[in-house]
Scaffold this motif. Structure first.
Motif, PDB file in Angstrom:
ATOM      1  N   HIS A 288       6.987  -0.854  -3.386  1.00  0.00           N
ATOM      2  CA  HIS A 288       5.501  -1.754  -2.648  1.00  0.00           C
ATOM      3  C   HIS A 288       4.758  -0.974  -1.439  1.00  0.00           C
ATOM      4  O   HIS A 288       5.266  -0.535   0.024  1.00  0.00           O
ATOM      5  CB  HIS A 288       6.240  -3.407  -1.855  1.00  0.00           C
ATOM      6  CG  HIS A 288       4.631  -4.018  -1.320  1.00  0.00           C
ATOM      7  ND1 HIS A 288       4.805  -4.595  -0.108  1.00  0.00           N
ATOM      8  CD2 HIS A 288       3.880  -4.459  -2.153  1.00  0.00           C
ATOM      9  CE1 HIS A 288       3.972  -6.106  -0.365  1.00  0.00           C
ATOM     10  NE2 HIS A 288       2.435  -5.100  -1.543  1.00  0.00           N
ATOM     11  N   ASP A 292       2.003  -7.335   2.893  1.00  0.00           N
ATOM     12  CA  ASP A 292       1.184  -8.816   2.538  1.00  0.00           C
ATOM     13  C   ASP A 292       0.980  -9.495   3.221  1.00  0.00           C
ATOM     14  O   ASP A 292       1.972  -9.702   3.969  1.00  0.00           O
ATOM     15  CB  ASP A 292       2.257  -9.100   1.456  1.00  0.00           C
ATOM     16  CG  ASP A 292       1.495  -8.644   0.428  1.00  0.00           C
ATOM     17  OD1 ASP A 292       0.538  -7.563  -0.430  1.00  0.00           O
ATOM     18  OD2 ASP A 292       2.626  -8.689  -0.748  1.00  0.00           O
ATOM     19  N   HIS A 369      -3.131 -13.955  -0.532  1.00  0.00           N
ATOM     20  CA  HIS A 369      -2.693 -13.215   0.204  1.00  0.00           C
ATOM     21  C   HIS A 369      -3.559 -12.099  -0.073  1.00  0.00           C
ATOM     22  O   HIS A 369      -4.247 -11.796  -0.495  1.00  0.00           O
ATOM     23  CB  HIS A 369      -1.368 -12.839  -0.042  1.00  0.00           C
ATOM     24  CG  HIS A 369      -0.732 -12.148  -1.293  1.00  0.00           C
ATOM     25  ND1 HIS A 369      -0.878 -12.577  -1.656  1.00  0.00           N
ATOM     26  CD2 HIS A 369      -0.444 -10.431  -1.156  1.00  0.00           C
ATOM     27  CE1 HIS A 369      -0.538 -11.082  -3.295  1.00  0.00           C
ATOM     28  NE2 HIS A 369      -0.686  -9.997  -2.285  1.00  0.00           N
ATOM     29  N   CYS A 371      -3.394  -7.622   0.334  1.00  0.00           N
ATOM     30  CA  CYS A 371      -2.675  -6.507  -0.015  1.00  0.00           C
ATOM     31  C   CYS A 371      -3.017  -5.961   0.637  1.00  0.00           C
ATOM     32  O   CYS A 371      -3.941  -5.772   0.330  1.00  0.00           O
ATOM     33  CB  CYS A 371      -1.962  -6.491  -1.015  1.00  0.00           C
ATOM     34  SG  CYS A 371      -0.519  -4.921  -1.427  1.00  0.00           S
TER      35      CYS A 371
END
Ligand SMILES: [Zn+2]
Length: 431
Positions: A288, A292, A369, A371
């Motif tokens: 990732h 987030d 959300h 990112c």
């Protein structure tokens, strides 16, 4: 390198620990001008009357009960059981389709039923998709569906503490507290090196906390902070007017950096930059490369620094996203937007703090959300580990106004003890 990381998580431990320990929670009358702008006026003490309403319904004239949606249960079964006939249910389904479809109801959540009395059939039912909103389904002759924002209360919270070696152990749950750490790092970026904190360092922070139904749901601005180490006291004050919006030190020098750490004002970190993260949708380990920030659908997303938009486009994974070039070194990217802010397109110049779009869940996203991705020299990095250059300083002629604000916050900070005890804010606030 490892040294740096170690001290940061130490610092995070401390903040979290002290948040648990300390904390005066003060009801505080807040509108867009907080107390710092006009110290004498807005120090209004409010009396909170217990209003007998829920979801806007007068509880003297309505009865509200609820049913939990259990796994594998048919929604129509629940609604029928509660006294809504099948025909009505199909009408609701149709009317709600483009507003908030009842097919989006999730198991584990409640549906509330509003009735004239405890035996009567419901006139409305209500569903809460998240902590910030609720949807009212009016079962009258013409079905109406309304999404409503919950009322929130903004309060001042205080975190104080001292760094001790015993607090060195793991930071496990980042959550809300990580957002406060980001803000504190923003507020004191030019004065304190948070990668080299030491035992015995102390801090006090006064910050806004957003509450919904007495539950803290998000952190707002830090209004003032002081960090004390072997080089003395380092103050930071939030100041906002037509020209300025940011953190300044005691003398009015910019205390924040050229980059904000978070792209949404009220949020919590729901997933950190992590090279070995298990992807919730793809069900396998995929790095990732972003952080987030969870926030309600429609929350403004802000540019973390001045720059020029290079992309305002759509891909299947990113959904609607914006990418900004800040300088030769840095670019930032904001994914899964519900929509762009007006005027945001390739080539648009943006300022730090300017709204560029709104939180959504377009592309591959499980819920609303942002990112947030930070690019340094063409590579995605963890921005929460980065030290940024300082922002601009206040003009001389603007200082007197700033000093007024500063002094009000300064007095509040001084009225607090460093460690726990009775940290009651004595001025302008009611406990
Ligand atoms: Zn992400």
């Amino acid at each position: 390198m490892s040294n740096r990381k170690f001290s940061t998580s130490t610092f995070q431990d401390i903040i979290i620990a002290s948040l648990l320990v300390v904390l005066v929670i003060v009801a505080y009358n807040y509108y867009s001008n907080h107390f710092a702008d006009s110290p004498s006026q807005s120090q209004v003490s409010e009396t909170f009357e217990e209003k007998p309403t829920k979801y806007g319904f007068d509880l003297n004239e309505n009865f509200i009960d609820f049913a939990e949606i259990r796994p594998n249960q048919f929604l129509s079964d629940i609604l029928q059981y509660e006294g809504i006939d099948y025909l009505k249910i199909t009408e609701v389904e149709k009317a709600a389709k483009d507003i908030y479809s009842i097919r989006r109801f999730k198991s584990g959540k409640n549906i509330s039923f509003v009735r004239p009395d405890s035996c009567a059939a419901p006139t409305h039912f209500v569903y809460e998709p998240d902590a910030f909103r609720y949807v009212v389904y009016d079962l009258g002759d013409s079905i109406q569906v309304d999404i409503k924002e919950k009322e929130f209360e903004k309060c001042l919270d205080v975190a104080t503490g001292e760094i001790k070696s015993s607090l060195w152990n793991a930071l496990k749950d980042a959550g809300q507290s990580a957002a406060l750490i980001d803000k504190m790092e923003d507020a004191l970026a030019s004065q304190v090196d948070f990668y080299h904190t030491q035992k015995g360092d102390k801090f006090k922070i006064i910050f806004e906390q957003k509450y919904i139904e007495d539950k803290p749901v998000a952190i707002g601005n830090i209004l003032g902070a002081v960090y004390t180490n072997d080089r003395g006291d380092h103050f930071s004050f939030y100041y906002q007017d037509d020209e300025y919006d940011g953190y300044y030190d005691y003398e009015g020098r910019a205390s924040t950096s050229a980059f904000l750490r978070a792209p949404v004002k009220y949020s919590r970190i729901s997933s950190s930059y992590n090279l070995r993260r298990f992807h919730p949708i793809k069900k396998r380990t995929i790095p990732h490369y972003g952080t987030d920030y969870a926030a309600a659908h429609g929350t403004p997303i802000i540019a973390v620094a001045n720059g020029v938009v290079t992309h305002a486009s759509y891909t299947r994974g990113n959904g609607k996203y914006v990418k900004i070039k800040h300088d030769k070194t840095y670019q930032t990217q904001y994914l899964h937007m519900s929509r762009f802010a007006s005027g945001i397109r390739k080539g648009t110049s943006v300022k730090q703090g300017q709204c560029i779009g709104y939180v959504g869940s377009t592309g591959l996203a499980t819920g609303p959300h942002v990112c947030f991705r930070f690019w340094k020299n063409g590579k995605q990095i963890n921005h929460r580990r980065e030290i940024f250059p300082p922002a601009k300083t206040m003009k001389k002629e603007d200082l007197p106004k700033f000093f007024k604000t500063r002094d009000a916050t300064y007095d509040l900070l001084n009225s607090l003890d460093y460690v726990k005890h009775d940290n009651t804010l004595t001025e302008g606030v009611t406990t």
